[in-house]
Design an enzyme around this catalytic site. Structure first.
Site, PDB file in Angstrom:
ATOM      1  N   ASP A 163     -52.720 -30.194  62.517  1.00 21.40           N
ATOM      2  CA  ASP A 163     -52.314 -31.275  63.390  1.00 21.40           C
ATOM      3  C   ASP A 163     -51.266 -32.147  62.697  1.00 21.40           C
ATOM      4  OD1 ASP A 163     -52.187 -33.311  65.217  1.00 21.40           O
ATOM      5  OD2 ASP A 163     -54.361 -33.457  65.478  1.00 21.40           O
ATOM      6  N   HIS A 184     -49.876 -35.052  64.076  1.00 16.77           N
ATOM      7  CA  HIS A 184     -49.746 -36.394  64.659  1.00 16.77           C
ATOM      8  C   HIS A 184     -49.821 -37.460  63.571  1.00 16.77           C
ATOM      9  CE1 HIS A 184     -50.887 -34.033  68.251  1.00 16.77           C
ATOM     10  NE2 HIS A 184     -50.123 -34.909  68.878  1.00 16.77           N
TER      11      HIS A 184
END
Lengths: 139, 506
Positions: free
Chosen positions: A12, A14
């Site tokens: 991920d 983000h």
């Protein structure tokens, strides 16, 4: 000062929420080791051992949280971090799973607290301070 | 630039450098000339193992410096010297997490010119303590925990060490919050404190531990075999030879714009030293870095890779590579095993130039040493698949930008063709997804006159002159040499370009 390890698990990327969390926890008086994005379970654990962290704060936004987060508790025990607190938060699963079901799932995996994407950070810190207080006797 | 002309009178512009190796003592007399040194004369004499000053002064005599242990000569030029000290100071490293503090502790020891004889993560158990007691390293570098981080492991490891028969020096470079406690626990030991090698998570702090190791080197090594008399006589401390070379590597990187990405391979009978000067990670390379960011100047030492004393361990490491190679010449492995057996009995053996088999065996040994040393020094990339497509994850140091490699040490100094012929590459199946970050396009140079260690002695005080002279002294052997790293041995046969073998790394 209480040491905490922070990071976004799995693949991920983000990074915005991660920066906000870092700023917030630093402001709340914690010593934060922020591992950033794309952090593996092993990296969380290695950092927690070296820094003697009391809690690992795991984020996941991209929907694969369930598979990324599974087994972290077991690995922690294996590596001698029996008493560490595990917090997890974000968009933990894809689709329309009700929040309480998500929470149940992650509690079962051995996480101490489970948060959705829109939780209040003040509340998280309040819970954390309480949990740390309660864990004191274990150390 | 480096010339040799006859001169009898030693002047105040002269600099003398001596390197006391385990077998040979080498000396050189240089004259300073603005931004470089001019080599006036050099000499090589056998090391006087029982009393080092004898060989030392003999080597000086041969470069026209007539001095002895006594005397009050006013125009004695400055003398710098290094000592290999039995192949380097032996250091055991104790850290916490293998990829974090233990790895950094190894880097610190290597960059101080030491040899790492043992490395232990987490808690020292009875077997570990037994190994330390048996090996009795000169130094134990005790690390673990960030400042304010983990205390438990260093505390418990200190207790285990306090109860042991370890007699060497302990350098503590762990969590600084427990220094007072460690001092109490290890009060009976020779204990010294350094700054934490990882004060904050992922942050490297090698320099203080490095200089502590050097300090201990001086205390422990200088007192033996007459080195202390040399210190008194010339008023200067020796440096460990590998540290001298490391200083030179750093000086070249600092003063030579055309030498910003280079490596040095120093291969001897017992060990292979690999030095690199290049950025560890290039953000534009499209990879994501995992683990610690390694330093720009890095040294690793492989105690099991060498041409003579370590030939046996090279054989066991690269047996199948040797077998494949020898098959091309219709030779069997047992012939090479016999040769290595011979080397065990006579480590100073040099092959007869007319004996093609022995020349080949040495060449294969050298290749296995270089390839394995480079494999352990270099990082790797691994492709991982993510929701947003494949991503390359890098671990360790990226050597791909290295465009110059220097060969040094007996075998490499004398041979032209070490990186020149094709070798099959064997990769064990487990690591086949990991691609080593090797140099791929470089020029190959040789330190044929063995000047680098001697210039290394001068590098701390005269970095600019040492760097320029070191570069000028090299002989270019191959320009723009290309390496292909291949995974399939079948692809290599008949390939005229060279390939760095990966050996059977177990």
């Amino acid at each position: 000062m209480i040491n905490v390890v922070l990071g976004v698990i799995g693949f991920d990327c983000h990074s915005v929420g991660n920066k906000i969390l870092e700023a917030f926890f630093v402001e709340s008086g914690f010593k934060v080791t922020n591992l950033g994005v794309m952090v593996s379970q092993e990296e969380f654990i290695d950092a927690a051992i070296e820094t003697d962290a009391r809690v690992i704060l795991v984020s996941s936004l991209y929907g694969h949280g369930e598979i990324d987060c599974a087994g972290l508790r077991e690995k922690c025990i294996e590596k001698g971090l029996e008493n560490i607190l595990l917090y997890v938060g974000g968009n933990l699963v894809v689709g329309k799973t009700p929040p309480d079901e998500v929470e149940r799932k992650f509690l079962k995996m051995g996480y101490d607290r489970v948060f959705g994407p829109d939780c209040e950070l003040e509340k998280v810190v309040e819970l954390l301070n309480g949990d740390l207080e309660a864990k004191k006797d274990c150390d | 630039m480096v010339t040799s002309r006859q001169k009898k009178i030693v002047t105040e512009k002269d600099f003398i450098s001596v390197d006391i190796g385990s077998t040979w003592t080498k000396a050189a007399r240089f004259v300073a000339d603005n931004d470089h040194f001019i080599l006036e004369k050099r000499s090589v004499v056998p090391t006087s193992v029982d009393y080092l000053p004898n060989g030392f002064f003999e080597a000086l005599k041969q470069v026209d410096v007539n001095v002895g242990l006594q005397g009050n000569d006013q125009n004695l030029p400055p003398v710098f010297f290094s000592s290999s000290a039995r192949g380097g100071l032996r250091v055991a490293v104790v850290g916490l997490v293998p990829e974090m503090t233990l790895h950094i502790a190894r880097l610190a020891a290597f960059s101080a010119g030491a040899r790492v004889c043992a490395a232990f993560p987490y808690r020292l158990n009875k077997r570990n303590i037994g190994q330390i007691e048996q090996e009795q390293p000169d130094i134990l570098l005790l690390c673990g925990g960030t400042n304010g981080g983990n205390e438990r492991y260093v505390r418990e490891n200190s207790m285990a060490l306090a109860a042991s028969n370890f007699e060497g020096t302990i350098i503590y470079a762990g969590n600084n919050q427990v220094e007072d406690e460690i001092a109490e626990i290890l009060a009976e030991k020779d204990l010294r404190f350094s700054e934490n090698i990882m004060p904050d998570f992922g942050q490297l702090n090698l320099e203080p531990a490095r200089s502590k190791i050097r300090e201990v080197f001086l205390d422990r090594i200088v007192s033996g075999k007459g080195l202390d008399t040399l210190v008194t006589r010339f008023g200067i401390q020796p440096v460990p030879t590998p540290l001298a070379v490391f200083n030179l590597v750093e000086a070249i990187g600092k003063y030579r714009d055309d030498w910003q990405n280079f490596a040095l391979i120093d291969m001897g009978g017992a060990t292979t030293d690999f030095y690199s000067f290049s950025d560890s990670y290039h953000p534009d390379s499209g990879t994501v870095l995992k683990g610690v960011l390694e330093p720009k100047a890095k040294r690793t030492v492989e105690g099991d890779l060498g041409m003579r004393v370590s030939a046996n361990s090279v054989l066991s490491l690269a047996e199948s590579m040797f077998e494949n190679e020898l098959a091309q010449y219709d030779l069997k492995l047992n012939l090479m095993s016999e040769y290595i057996e011979k080397l065990n009995h006579n480590p100073s053996h040099l092959p007869d130039r007319k004996n093609a088999n022995e020349m080949l065996f040495d060449q294969l040994l050298a290749k296995a040493c270089i390839n394995n040393a480079m494999l352990r020094h270099a990082g790797s990339v691994e492709e991982v698949f993510t929701t947003s497509g494949p991503v390359l994850a890098q671990r360790g140091k990226d050597l791909r930008k290295i465009d110059k490699i220097v060969g040094s040490g007996g075998y490499l100094a004398a041979s032209d063709h070490i990186l020149n012929s094709s070798v099959s590459l064997q990769q064990d199946s487990e690591s086949s997804l990991k691609k080593p970050l090797f140099p791929t396009d470089f020029s190959y140079y040789v330190d044929a006159d063995y000047l680098w260690p001697l210039l290394g002695n001068l590098a701390a005080a005269y970095p600019l002159q040492s760097a320029n002279t070191a570069v000028a002294s090299l002989k270019l052997k191959q320009n723009n040499h290309k390496i292909k790293v291949l995974n399939n041995p079948a692809l290599v046969n008949g390939n005229c370009c060279s390939t760095i073998t990966q050996g059977a790394h177990s």
